[in-house]
Write an enzyme that holds these catalytic residues in place. Structure first.
Site, mmCIF file in Angstrom:
data_model
loop_
_atom_site.group_PDB
_atom_site.id
_atom_site.type_symbol
_atom_site.label_atom_id
_atom_site.label_comp_id
_atom_site.label_asym_id
_atom_site.label_seq_id
_atom_site.Cartn_x
_atom_site.Cartn_y
_atom_site.Cartn_z
ATOM 1 N N ALA A 1 0.846 -1.190 0.000
ATOM 2 C CA ALA A 1 0.000 0.000 0.000
ATOM 3 C C ALA A 1 0.884 1.244 0.000
ATOM 4 C CB ALA A 1 -0.902 0.009 1.228
ATOM 5 N N THR B 1 7.921 7.369 -3.050
ATOM 6 C CA THR B 1 9.371 7.163 -3.133
ATOM 7 C C THR B 1 9.787 5.826 -2.532
ATOM 8 O OG1 THR B 1 9.753 9.548 -3.026
ATOM 9 C CG2 THR B 1 11.603 8.122 -2.470
ATOM 10 N N GLY C 1 8.127 2.626 -4.382
ATOM 11 C CA GLY C 1 8.874 2.292 -5.592
ATOM 12 C C GLY C 1 10.218 1.679 -5.268
ATOM 13 N N ALA D 1 16.158 -15.376 3.083
ATOM 14 C CA ALA D 1 14.856 -15.570 3.723
ATOM 15 C C ALA D 1 14.466 -17.037 3.797
ATOM 16 C CB ALA D 1 13.792 -14.797 2.958
ATOM 17 N N ILE E 1 19.032 2.489 9.026
ATOM 18 C CA ILE E 1 19.865 2.106 10.166
ATOM 19 C C ILE E 1 19.113 1.068 11.005
ATOM 20 C CG2 ILE E 1 21.156 2.940 12.165
ATOM 21 C CD1 ILE E 1 20.918 5.770 10.985
ATOM 22 N N GLY F 1 14.973 19.112 -2.037
ATOM 23 C CA GLY F 1 14.135 17.980 -1.671
ATOM 24 C C GLY F 1 14.433 17.399 -0.308
ATOM 25 N N ASP G 1 8.661 15.262 14.050
ATOM 26 C CA ASP G 1 9.119 14.014 13.435
ATOM 27 C C ASP G 1 10.094 13.288 14.352
ATOM 28 O OD1 ASP G 1 9.728 12.312 10.831
ATOM 29 O OD2 ASP G 1 11.675 12.977 11.596
ATOM 30 N N LYS H 1 9.832 9.470 16.524
ATOM 31 C CA LYS H 1 10.865 8.431 16.523
ATOM 32 C C LYS H 1 11.397 8.179 17.935
ATOM 33 C CE LYS H 1 12.208 9.876 11.871
ATOM 34 N NZ LYS H 1 13.227 10.593 11.072
ATOM 35 N N GLY I 1 15.148 8.348 2.517
ATOM 36 C CA GLY I 1 15.423 8.064 1.114
ATOM 37 C C GLY I 1 14.861 6.734 0.705
#
Length: 429
Positions: free
Chosen positions: A10, A14, A17, A34, A138, A189, A203, A207, A304
């Site tokens: 879902a 960025t 993809g 796996a 990380i 960006g 933000d 975290k 990223g």
């Protein structure tokens, strides 16, 4: 052939993809690690026609995102939509209720609803994993939950927002002011058009609440995180910090004690001898202090498509192996509920910067307020007049209770000598 782990995805932004490209590029290696193939079977996003640079025709398209939870061919749902509530939360609840594994990069949702979702996952015997929600690629959640599981963690802290770190390190390197560097970060960006969540510390607070829960075995308590950001840091602060042997970084710090759970996001002066002082650009870094393992440093790309996709797929590999346990390192009912600690009792050194009118008696007024509040001044620096005629005064205090500094600033509130609000930053020890 071993049955593949089938994924419903879902969100095709960025990171979405990036997950598809990573699975395509490393599919054979992933299958070996796996123990079976991992394959995407269904996808959902807002815009079906948008070109995302990957071939989507091989996947079943589902218009209703929440319907992915009941897709017959899917074993695990990956949520990359974002937002603490709305479709993301509905999808999480439906997926876990259906007994399917759920992987997310959504720090806001985990910070706000993590306890509820952890209980739902345990009830269903399903995996709930969110490595990508904190510090991108990380493996800090895995490091705390597994690698340091035998340790009592005294403190966890670090640079948790790449946008703020990019801005601060750019100001540091080039001597430019905040607004100018923020505009550049937006153009490149690194910052959103509305950067509020980043630059005001929200933000990082999301975290930090997740890291705090895993480190200390406490219920996620985002509402108890005291957060302030970097929008009031100026080039002169950066220069003063450098002259004193420090660099300014936005840090999230959490400590648990008999007096309560302390969680705060705030700009700090970091000694140049400390590893965090040398973390520049959009990099994240987290430090955990264990009673047997000592100080651990986790550092790397905090955002990223590649790093975040890497963390998402690492969670999928764990699920494919059958390696998952409680989401917050211990059963949800074992997580303690700790009251927030009173920061006024904390003892530390502080940096306080004033912008004042250039007139006789200003320094005496500031010094008297500090004296009356019981603040001991280590150094006081006054710089020349600014273009508007104001003067910068920077004070470094000796170690003392934070309450005293707060009281001194309260005494100065409304003073005609001050231009704007003082900037108070803690000094990392």
């Amino acid at each position: 052939m071993t049955k593949p782990l089938r994924i419903a995805l879902a969100g095709l932004g960025t990171v979405g993809g990036g997950v598809i490209r990573l699975i395509d590029a490393n599919n054979a290696l992933i299958a070996r690690r796996a123990g079976r193939p991992i394959e995407i079977v269904a996808i959902s996003a807002r815009d079906r026609a948008k070109d995302r640079g990957v071939d989507l025709s091989r996947f079943a398209w589902v218009d209703d995102t929440t319907a992915l939870a009941h897709h017959d061919d899917a074993d695990v749902v990956v949520e990359l939509i974002g937002g603490s509530d709305g479709p993301a939360l509905a999808l999480a609840r439906s997926t876990l209720a259906a007994g399917k594994g759920f992987v997310t990069a959504n720090k806001a949702m985990i910070a706000h609803h993590g306890l509820e979702l952890a209980r739902a996952a345990e009830k269903a015997g399903a995996a709930l994993k969110f490595e990508a929600a904190v510090a991108g690629g990380i493996p800090v959640i895995k490091g705390l939950r597994e690698g340091a599981a035998a340790n009592e963690i005294a403190r966890v802290y670090g640079i948790l927002n790449g946008t703020c770190n990019f801005i601060l390190s750019k100001m540091e390197a080039e001597g430019r002011d905040f607004a100018e560097v923020l505009a550049e970060a937006q153009a490149l960006g690194f910052a959103e058009s509305d950067p509020t969540f980043d630059i005001d510390g929200i933000d990082a607070a999301h975290k930090l609440s997740i890291l705090s829960s895993i480190a200390f075995g406490t219920q996620p308590a985002f509402g108890d995180v005291v957060a302030s950001g970097i929008r009031h840091v100026i080039a002169a602060d950066i220069a003063e910090a450098a002259a004193l042997g420090y660099r300014i970084r936005l840090l999230g710090i959490a400590e648990d004690s008999p007096h309560g759970l302390f969680q705060r996001v705030h700009p700090h002066l970091v000694p140049v001898s400390h590893p965090l002082a040398h973390v520049t650009g959009a990099t994240n870094a987290v430090v955990a202090e264990g009673n047997f393992v000592g100080r651990l440093l986790f550092q790397g790309a905090g955002a990223g498509d590649g790093p975040t996709a890497s963390a998402v797929v690492a969670d999928l590999i764990d699920i494919a192996r059958g390696e998952f346990g409680p989401a917050f390192a211990m059963p949800a009912d074992a997580l303690a509920s700790h009251a927030p600690a009173d920061s006024g009792d904390r003892r530390a050194r502080a940096y306080v910067r004033f912008t004042v009118t250039d007139k006789v008696g200003v320094l005496a007024e500031i010094a008297a307020a500090m004296r009356d509040a019981g603040v001991s001044i280590e150094s006081l620096i006054q710089r020349g007049a600014m273009p508007d005629g104001s003067v910068l005064v920077a004070i470094v205090t000796h170690e003392g209770p934070e309450r005293s500094v707060a009281q001194a600033l309260e005494k100065l509130r409304g003073s005609q000598s001050l231009v704007g609000q003082p900037m108070w930053m803690h000094i990392l020890s």
